[in-house]
Design an enzyme around this catalytic site. Sequence first.
Site, PDB file in Angstrom:
ATOM      1  N   ASN A 108     -12.369  67.798  18.789  1.00 32.70           N
ATOM      2  CA  ASN A 108     -12.685  66.548  18.455  1.00 32.70           C
ATOM      3  C   ASN A 108     -13.772  66.672  17.127  1.00 32.70           C
ATOM      4  O   ASN A 108     -14.045  65.690  16.704  1.00 32.70           O
ATOM      5  CB  ASN A 108     -13.321  65.443  19.368  1.00 32.70           C
ATOM      6  CG  ASN A 108     -11.964  65.119  20.321  1.00 32.70           C
ATOM      7  OD1 ASN A 108     -10.830  65.152  20.053  1.00 32.70           O
ATOM      8  ND2 ASN A 108     -12.520  65.043  21.613  1.00 32.70           N
ATOM      9  N   ILE A 115     -15.980  64.354  12.689  1.00 30.37           N
ATOM     10  CA  ILE A 115     -15.865  64.219  14.062  1.00 30.37           C
ATOM     11  C   ILE A 115     -14.873  62.936  14.478  1.00 30.37           C
ATOM     12  O   ILE A 115     -14.926  61.889  13.691  1.00 30.37           O
ATOM     13  CB  ILE A 115     -17.386  63.445  14.438  1.00 30.37           C
ATOM     14  CG1 ILE A 115     -18.422  64.292  14.384  1.00 30.37           C
ATOM     15  CG2 ILE A 115     -17.326  63.001  15.787  1.00 30.37           C
ATOM     16  CD1 ILE A 115     -19.672  63.825  14.252  1.00 30.37           C
ATOM     17  N   CYS A 116     -13.839  63.146  15.498  1.00 32.34           N
ATOM     18  CA  CYS A 116     -13.004  62.229  16.036  1.00 32.34           C
ATOM     19  C   CYS A 116     -13.575  61.463  17.257  1.00 32.34           C
ATOM     20  O   CYS A 116     -13.612  62.041  18.251  1.00 32.34           O
ATOM     21  CB  CYS A 116     -11.777  63.044  16.285  1.00 32.34           C
ATOM     22  SG  CYS A 116     -10.378  61.896  16.852  1.00 32.34           S
ATOM     23  N   LEU A 117     -14.329  60.363  17.030  1.00 35.01           N
ATOM     24  CA  LEU A 117     -14.744  59.651  18.020  1.00 35.01           C
ATOM     25  C   LEU A 117     -14.265  58.136  17.534  1.00 35.01           C
ATOM     26  O   LEU A 117     -14.851  57.408  16.600  1.00 35.01           O
ATOM     27  CB  LEU A 117     -16.282  59.894  18.198  1.00 35.01           C
ATOM     28  CG  LEU A 117     -16.857  59.182  19.322  1.00 35.01           C
ATOM     29  CD1 LEU A 117     -16.234  59.766  20.677  1.00 35.01           C
ATOM     30  CD2 LEU A 117     -18.335  59.168  19.123  1.00 35.01           C
TER      31      LEU A 117
END
EC number: 2.3.2.34
Length: 169
Positions: A108, A115-117
């Site tokens: 992620n 950032i993949c959030l």
Amino acid sequence: MLTLASKLKRDDGVRGPRASNLVADSTRRVSVRDKLLVKEVADLEANLPCTCKVNFPDPNKLHYFQLTVTPDEGYYQGGKFQFETEVPDAYNMVPPKVKCLTRIWHPNITETGEICLSLLREHSIDGTGWAPTRTLKDIVWGLNSLFTDLLNFDDPLNIEAAEHHLRDK
């Protein structure tokens, strides 16, 4: 740590009540963002995960801080990961901008620090994206959980890292 509020009170006390009202109205106004940040930073520091540390390089700029996450369990245990967070003027209607400063091989997080959030996105398909009710505390806890329970292999940002992890944990 509430230096912005202390500074504003101190400045008002030095000028006197009449002078401070004129100066406050004509030259400086405290933004909604800064008012929110004074409260949120106090709450964040009181509820910080034990694996996280927050650093404000300039205590008068609560809209910029660094976060260090040191996971105590999982694949990343013992690592030390630095994040840079900048809170935009339009906060809390838009999420803070967060970048990972530490190069990491993570499903992620890209090698360039993206950032993949979902809670960092204004519009999220799963409905868990940013909302004005979210706070800095939510961001910090979300980043912390990237190293324990939020490893996403179904829709990773770093596809190579996800495939590598699935092949060889």
